[in-house]
Design a protein around this motif. Structure first.
Motif, mmCIF file in Angstrom:
data_model
loop_
_atom_site.group_PDB
_atom_site.id
_atom_site.type_symbol
_atom_site.label_atom_id
_atom_site.label_comp_id
_atom_site.label_asym_id
_atom_site.label_seq_id
_atom_site.Cartn_x
_atom_site.Cartn_y
_atom_site.Cartn_z
ATOM 1 N N THR A 333 0.755 -1.065 0.232
ATOM 2 C CA THR A 333 0.456 -0.470 -0.116
ATOM 3 C C THR A 333 0.480 1.204 -0.221
ATOM 4 O O THR A 333 0.979 2.613 -0.479
ATOM 5 C CB THR A 333 -1.168 0.072 0.977
ATOM 6 N N TRP A 334 2.281 0.925 0.299
ATOM 7 C CA TRP A 334 3.037 2.105 0.534
ATOM 8 C C TRP A 334 4.573 1.760 0.605
ATOM 9 O O TRP A 334 5.086 0.779 0.922
ATOM 10 C CB TRP A 334 2.537 2.728 1.758
ATOM 11 N N GLY A 467 -10.320 16.749 5.776
ATOM 12 C CA GLY A 467 -10.879 15.066 6.032
ATOM 13 C C GLY A 467 -9.904 14.643 7.031
ATOM 14 O O GLY A 467 -8.622 15.477 7.233
ATOM 15 N N HIS A 500 -2.963 7.403 4.509
ATOM 16 C CA HIS A 500 -4.813 7.082 4.211
ATOM 17 C C HIS A 500 -5.626 8.355 4.192
ATOM 18 O O HIS A 500 -6.683 7.962 3.049
ATOM 19 C CB HIS A 500 -5.953 7.334 5.969
ATOM 20 N N ALA A 501 -4.743 9.382 2.895
ATOM 21 C CA ALA A 501 -5.902 10.795 2.442
ATOM 22 C C ALA A 501 -5.608 9.643 1.020
ATOM 23 O O ALA A 501 -4.813 8.740 0.663
ATOM 24 C CB ALA A 501 -4.835 12.110 2.685
ATOM 25 N N ASP A 502 -6.274 11.240 0.003
ATOM 26 C CA ASP A 502 -7.601 10.457 -0.913
ATOM 27 C C ASP A 502 -6.449 11.779 -1.414
ATOM 28 O O ASP A 502 -5.451 13.096 -1.562
ATOM 29 C CB ASP A 502 -8.307 9.817 -1.214
ATOM 30 N N ASP A 503 -6.372 11.527 -3.452
ATOM 31 C CA ASP A 503 -5.633 12.941 -3.820
ATOM 32 C C ASP A 503 -6.423 14.088 -4.060
ATOM 33 O O ASP A 503 -6.207 15.181 -4.181
ATOM 34 C CB ASP A 503 -5.827 12.898 -5.720
ATOM 35 N N GLY A 504 -7.822 13.622 -3.217
ATOM 36 C CA GLY A 504 -9.328 15.166 -3.099
ATOM 37 C C GLY A 504 -8.561 16.420 -1.809
ATOM 38 O O GLY A 504 -8.410 17.108 -1.796
ATOM 39 N N MET A 505 -7.874 14.682 -1.076
ATOM 40 C CA MET A 505 -7.731 15.757 0.173
ATOM 41 C C MET A 505 -6.505 16.518 -0.093
ATOM 42 O O MET A 505 -5.621 17.783 0.489
ATOM 43 C CB MET A 505 -7.254 14.544 1.952
ATOM 44 N N SER A 506 -5.465 16.040 -0.848
ATOM 45 C CA SER A 506 -4.047 16.811 -0.727
ATOM 46 C C SER A 506 -3.937 18.006 -1.234
ATOM 47 O O SER A 506 -3.385 18.904 -1.701
ATOM 48 C CB SER A 506 -2.849 15.497 -1.735
ATOM 49 N N GLN A 507 -5.158 18.126 -2.418
ATOM 50 C CA GLN A 507 -5.492 18.743 -3.516
ATOM 51 C C GLN A 507 -5.957 20.335 -2.655
ATOM 52 O O GLN A 507 -5.449 21.363 -3.281
ATOM 53 C CB GLN A 507 -5.825 18.406 -4.831
#
Length: 518
Positions: A333-334, A467, A500-507
């Motif tokens: 996963t990472w 988030g 745990h973060a998705d791309d939306g959170m990073s953006q």
């Protein structure tokens, strides 16, 4: 209200000590030195802990396997430092039990028993860390995830740590005591004049800063010899050395990856392999198992290091030889890799190269300013490394002895060094905070969490929700107090929410940071 920008650095500094490198060794020395009364400036070309110091196994440990190489001093020092960190940083350093399944075809049981005895007794051990014991793996929960052919095991104590937060906390304490910490600022030129160092630093915007320093500390990690060569040329006044000295640096890559957790339980495993190496399987962030590490000689660009397919297969094969639940590369996963800047002791096997630290001190005579370069070291012993570095430099400083052994790191000043009791008190005070947020805030910031939440009386008061329980007020804190500039800084090196973060959170974070940077 916008978040204040990182204040512009002056164009010139005059300090007692310039430290190049914002990993654990650099910030540890900065903290110790400024606490002794030295004026200090530290520069780091990227973010704090952006290289080796955030790519460890996340352990504070004595190094059980180093006993095989007779490195008793290193193990004793590391075991002693384990106790110091459990007391001074209890919010980010926690006891952890390790299970070593015994394979009679590898190390004999008598050797392991002797090693465990030494591990228990080489240094003072607090009641928080129970001693070692032998296990019948057929009768204890620790044996359930393992193959039925494994009957005997041994259990002992060590500790885990959030490595990048350990770096940040040392830097914060150094700054609070008066040190200048310049991130995203690279040392691009050196010269000497009047028995002092004259350095040119360049920040991320291309602005040059000059530093006049009496002592130069080279804590550049994998880039230590690059800076050392720059310093030697500065001392000689040459532009290029005709006969470069033999390299004292041996770069060794260590890689890790995570998979969905392999077992229920809060203990870790240390696994032996037929090639003589050991590796760990460690519970990580409740949902995962962290697996590593490898030891691979590395000769490429340290800033471009990554896990190889061969390393992934190697680690999977070892895990699968012990565990009932099998893993494959696609379960990953990472992953992360780091380059250890070890001192080249001419050991044939990368695993056998000493993890002890070595100082190279030059100058200090005939008008040449002193230079201290650091090779090797491990995150567990960084504080002692800093003390020893200041001892080496004592002829040039005339400052008092060390002080950090009993000084809590920021957020670590909780009663009885008990994070669970403090978290319970924190939860009662902020009863409207979700339990998961309470645990994460206290686990990352300790008593500093009160400064983040402040006078808020509801989640609404914390501002925008990015988030995963990360709110605007915490992000502002990270920008204003912890040198965070990007979403990566926040998600991967300050909060550890990146897994745990998705791309939306990073953006969302990236957009907010851009909009609130003045």
């Amino acid at each position: 209200m916008t978040t204040p920008s990182v204040s512009a650095a002056p164009a010139h500094y005059a300090v007692d000590m310039l430290i190049v490198g914002g990993g654990i060794n650099g910030v540890g020395i900065a903290r110790d030195a400024v606490g002794r009364g030295l004026s200090v400036l530290l520069c780091e070309k990227n973010d704090l802990a952006s290289a080796t110091s955030s790519a460890s196994s996340k352990l504070i440990h004595g190094g059980l396997r180093y006993l095989e190489n007779y490195e008793f001093r290193l193990v004793r020092e590391a075991l002693s430092e384990r106790e110091v960190l459990l007391s001074n940083a209890p919010h980010i350093v926690h006891p952890l039990r390790f299970v070593l399944p015994h394979d009679k075809n590898l190390r004999p049981a008598w050797m392991i028993r002797i090693g465990m005895f030494l591990y228990d007794h080489l240094a003072k051990r607090s009641p928080r860390l129970p001693g070692s014991r032998k296990l019948d793996l057929r009768k204890v929960p620790q044996g359930a995830p393992l193959r039925t052919s494994l009957h005997t095991g041994f259990e002992y104590s060590d500790a885990r740590v959030d490595d990048s937060r350990l770096v940040v906390l040392n830097a914060m304490d150094a700054r609070e005591r008066g040190a200048h910490i310049l991130t995203r600022t690279e040392c691009v030129a050196l010269r000497t004049s009047g028995g002092r160092w004259q350095a040119t630093l360049r920040d991320v915007d291309g602005t040059d800063i000059t530093v006049d320093a009496g002592i130069l500390v080279n804590a550049a990690g994998p880039w230590v010899e690059r800076l050392q060569r720059l310093a030697i040329l500065a001392e000689t006044g040459e532009t290029e050395s005709a006969t470069p000295p033999r390299s004292k640096l041996r770069l060794v890559k260590g890689s890790h990856f995570t998979v969905p957790k392999l077992y229920e339980g809060n203990w870790a495993y240390i696994l032996q392999n037929a090639d003589g190496r050991i590796m760990f399987v460690i519970p990580y962030q409740d949902q995962y198992s962290l697996i590593g590490t490898t030891d691979v000689v590395y000769q490429d660009d340290p800033s471009a290091v990554h896990i190889s397919d061969e390393e992934v297969r190697y680690l999977c094969d070892i895990v699968n030889s012990y565990f009932v639940k099998q893993i494959k590369p696609s379960d990953m996963t990472w992953s992360y890799s780091g380059v250890r800047p070890l001192y080249d002791d001419q050991a044939g096997n990368a695993s056998a190269v000493t993890r002890d630290y070595v100082f190279d001190v030059s100058g200090g005579k005939e008008g040449k300013p002193p230079l201290l370069s650091i090779f090797g070291g491990k995150i567990t012993t960084y504080r002692r490394l800093a003390e020893h570095a200041l001892e080496k430099l004592a002829p040039f400083t005339s400052k008092p002895k060390g002080w950090t052994a009993t000084a809590p790191l920021p957020g670590g000043d909780m009663p009885n060094a008990d994070p669970a009791a403090y978290a319970a008190k924190f939860a009662r005070r902020y009863e409207w905070l979700p339990e998961s947020v309470v645990q994460r805030l206290v686990g990352a910031y300790g008593t500093l969490a009160e400064g983040i939440v402040g006078g808020a009386t509801s989640l609404h008061d914390l501002g925008l929700d990015f988030g995963l329980g990360l709110y605007e007020r915490e992000v502002r804190w990270l920008v204003e107090h912890e040198w965070a500039r990007t979403a990566e800084d926040i998600l991967w090196r300050r909060t550890r929410l990146g897994l745990h973060a998705d791309d939306g959170m990073s953006q969302r974070l990236t957009t907010w940071l851009e909009q609130n940077r003045t």
